[in-house]
Design a protein around this motif. Structure first.
Motif, PDB file in Angstrom:
ATOM      1  N   THR A 177       0.716  -1.073   0.034  1.00 22.28           N
ATOM      2  CA  THR A 177       0.001   0.031   0.117  1.00 22.28           C
ATOM      3  C   THR A 177       0.996   1.309  -0.091  1.00 22.28           C
ATOM      4  N   VAL A 178       1.945   1.336   0.711  1.00 25.15           N
ATOM      5  CA  VAL A 178       2.702   2.583   0.968  1.00 25.15           C
ATOM      6  C   VAL A 178       3.728   2.615  -0.033  1.00 25.15           C
ATOM      7  N   THR A 179       4.113   1.683  -0.941  1.00 22.08           N
ATOM      8  CA  THR A 179       5.076   1.511  -2.036  1.00 22.08           C
ATOM      9  C   THR A 179       4.455   1.598  -3.215  1.00 22.08           C
ATOM     10  N   ASP A 180       5.374   1.991  -4.226  1.00 17.38           N
ATOM     11  CA  ASP A 180       4.847   2.114  -5.700  1.00 17.38           C
ATOM     12  C   ASP A 180       5.699   1.048  -6.663  1.00 17.38           C
ATOM     13  N   LEU A 181       6.800   0.623  -6.436  1.00 18.65           N
ATOM     14  CA  LEU A 181       7.261  -0.113  -7.214  1.00 18.65           C
ATOM     15  C   LEU A 181       7.624  -1.629  -6.588  1.00 18.65           C
ATOM     16  N   VAL A 182       7.455  -2.000  -5.364  1.00 21.90           N
ATOM     17  CA  VAL A 182       7.659  -3.112  -4.761  1.00 21.90           C
ATOM     18  C   VAL A 182       6.556  -4.191  -5.292  1.00 21.90           C
ATOM     19  N   CYS A 183       7.029  -5.228  -5.471  1.00 24.59           N
ATOM     20  CA  CYS A 183       6.457  -6.644  -5.891  1.00 24.59           C
ATOM     21  C   CYS A 183       6.698  -7.539  -4.811  1.00 24.59           C
ATOM     22  N   SER A 184       5.448  -8.407  -4.438  1.00 30.96           N
ATOM     23  CA  SER A 184       5.845  -9.478  -3.195  1.00 30.96           C
ATOM     24  C   SER A 184       5.225 -10.819  -4.030  1.00 30.96           C
ATOM     25  N   SER A 185       5.755 -11.798  -3.456  1.00 30.43           N
ATOM     26  CA  SER A 185       5.305 -13.126  -3.646  1.00 30.43           C
ATOM     27  C   SER A 185       5.470 -14.059  -2.301  1.00 30.43           C
ATOM     28  N   VAL A 186       4.715 -15.196  -2.392  1.00 26.39           N
ATOM     29  CA  VAL A 186       4.684 -16.144  -1.476  1.00 26.39           C
ATOM     30  C   VAL A 186       4.436 -17.633  -2.175  1.00 26.39           C
ATOM     31  N   ASN A 187       5.700 -18.303  -1.747  1.00 28.49           N
ATOM     32  CA  ASN A 187       5.523 -19.733  -2.348  1.00 28.49           C
ATOM     33  C   ASN A 187       5.212 -20.670  -1.181  1.00 28.49           C
ATOM     34  N   LEU A 188       3.886 -21.194  -1.332  1.00 28.85           N
ATOM     35  CA  LEU A 188       3.411 -22.088  -0.191  1.00 28.85           C
ATOM     36  C   LEU A 188       3.025 -23.336  -0.723  1.00 28.85           C
TER      37      LEU A 188
END
Length: 452
Positions: free
Chosen positions: A139-150
């Motif tokens: 929410t607070v960043t513009d260019l950050v991407c996230s992933s979770v390998n479950l």
């Protein structure tokens, strides 16, 4: 030997059929940034990225100018933050995400990936902190991407995380409700995630990678469709044409990757030969499937056509480079593919058909907008189904689902840029997954995991 005809053909692929290098991605290890002090760690991360990737954008622009090959994005991936930041004494990694965002903006890249956790067999303290931080971080960043390998074929599926990620997706959507739930477009939930993928939002720098690497993701759905327009023979001829075209596309990526590697002094990693579409007309995987013969993407025969396409792309790419990796195949991100968008509007493409197609394509249910009232439990059930496809079939699958608050079926959302736009896709089955996802624990790995 490169002939004049080869040069002219490549030029036509670029100017007429939208061939591009979708991304040059520099993978950077953050393992040497560890510190118990959060501020020190964030400073180390910022310094490592801005030093390592200082010339990445300029190098990409120079290659683009000299060779006339469009390079759409320049990106960075880093060691999963749940691992790199685990020594920090903190209960939130949001400051780390902000440091990543600052670094990305300083070096001028388009996205940075690696706000990630690998939890297919279980959690550590850092994994818990990372996952709890995702909604606010995105929410607070513009260019950050996230992933979770479950999930993985070797370990099974972490159903505790499946349940949790349904809630994380809903919270991320609510926190960015004023921006069409854009946080969810930067979050990918994987089974069998590769550590050398240059494509966002799922890119991270695997722990078995070198200190730094350069990887390239190429594209070119329009080139493949154009090649098939003159093919009127049987499926063998179709497959051969796709293989030959994929070979040519991969050679372009190989040229860019090796040149970038040499100029930056960073080892060459892999070429990811993924037919990654865009919302632009003439750059669609769906249109390739329709050129093969289905009247509209989603009609009976679509899954078979996609299987042929995916297999032929991989075979052609492997002949062109000894270092093909990442996801490599055909992507079906709904909001990023003009043909997919039209198929959803026409009613030929449904969520259920998309799930069937993910059995044979690269990745999975990607960039799919659903109504904001779809429950967290339903999202978790969809994640579990997709993870099971990946686990059993020993392939990468993923979910990038976007429950857009205050939006209903029939309305449309616009994410902008390469993320595109799409109609809200109905989740037709209204029965509950709550009891299923509440069980928790781990779905055991399949028999094929015993390969030692």
């Amino acid at each position: 030997m490169i002939t004049v005809n080869d040069i002219l053909e490549t030029n036509r692929m670029i100017t007429e059929n939208k061939l591009d290098v979708r991304t040059i991605t520099m993978g950077i290890s953050l393992r040497d940034c560890a510190s118990q002090d959060l501020k020190t760690f964030c400073d180390n991360v910022y310094d490592k990225i801005t030093t390592s990737a200082e010339h990445l954008v300029k190098t990409g622009e120079d290659i683009e100018s000299e060779y006339g090959i469009p390079i759409i994005h320049k990106r960075v991936s880093v060691t999963p933050i749940a691992i790199a930041a685990e020594a920090c004494r903190t209960d939130s990694y949001v400051p780390v995400a902000e440091a990543l965002d600052r670094a990305a903006k300083t070096v001028g890249i388009n996205f940075i990936g690696g706000f990630s956790a690998l939890v297919d067999k279980g959690y550590t303290k850092g994994d818990h902190i990372l996952i709890n931080s995702i909604p606010e971080a995105l929410t607070v960043t513009d260019l950050v991407c996230s992933s979770v390998n479950l999930g993985s074929t070797k370990s099974g599926i972490n159903m505790d995380c499946v349940r949790e990620m349904g809630q994380v997706v809903k919270k991320a959507a609510e926190m960015t409700a004023d921006r069409e739930a854009i946080a969810c477009a930067k979050l990918v939930i994987f089974c069998n995630a590769p550590g050398d993928n240059p494509f966002m939002a799922g890119a991270f720098h695997g722990v078995n990678e070198a200190e730094k690497v350069i990887s390239v993701g190429v594209s070119g759905p329009g080139v493949v469709k154009h090649a098939l327009e003159s093919v009127h023979g049987d499926f063998t001829e179709v497959a051969e044409t796709i293989k030959k075209t994929a070979f040519k596309i991969t050679r372009v990526g190989q040229l860019v990757a090796r040149e970038a590697s040499k100029r930056l002094g960073v080892p060459f990693g892999i070429i990811d030969l993924s037919l990654a579409p865009t919302p632009a007309v003439g750059d669609s995987v769906a249109h390739i499937l329709e050129e093969i013969g289905v009247e509209s993407c989603g009609a009976p025969g679509t899954t078979a056509a996609l299987a042929l396409l995916n297999d032929a792309v991989k075979k052609g790419g492997l002949m062109a480079s000894s270092h093909v990796g990442g996801l490599s195949g055909a992507f079906i991100p709904v909001s990023e593919d003009a043909g997919m968008i039209d198929a959803v509007r026409e009613g030929s493409l449904s969520l259920e058909k998309l799930e069937a197609m993910t059995c044979v394509c690269s990745v999975g249910l990607d960039m799919i907008a659903v109504a904001g009232d779809v429950s967290a439990e339903t999202i978790s059930g969809i994640i579990a189904d997709e993870a099971a496809i990946g686990m059993i079939n020993n392939k990468t699958t993923a979910v990038r689902l976007i429950p857009v608050p205050n939006k209903k079926v029939g309305e449309e959302v616009n994410f902008g840029g390469l993320l595109g736009h799409c109609p809200i896709i109905p989740v037709k089955n209204k029965y509950s997954s709550a009891k299923f996802v509440a069980r928790g624990g781990r779905i055991p790995a399949p028999l094929r995991s015993l390969t030692n």
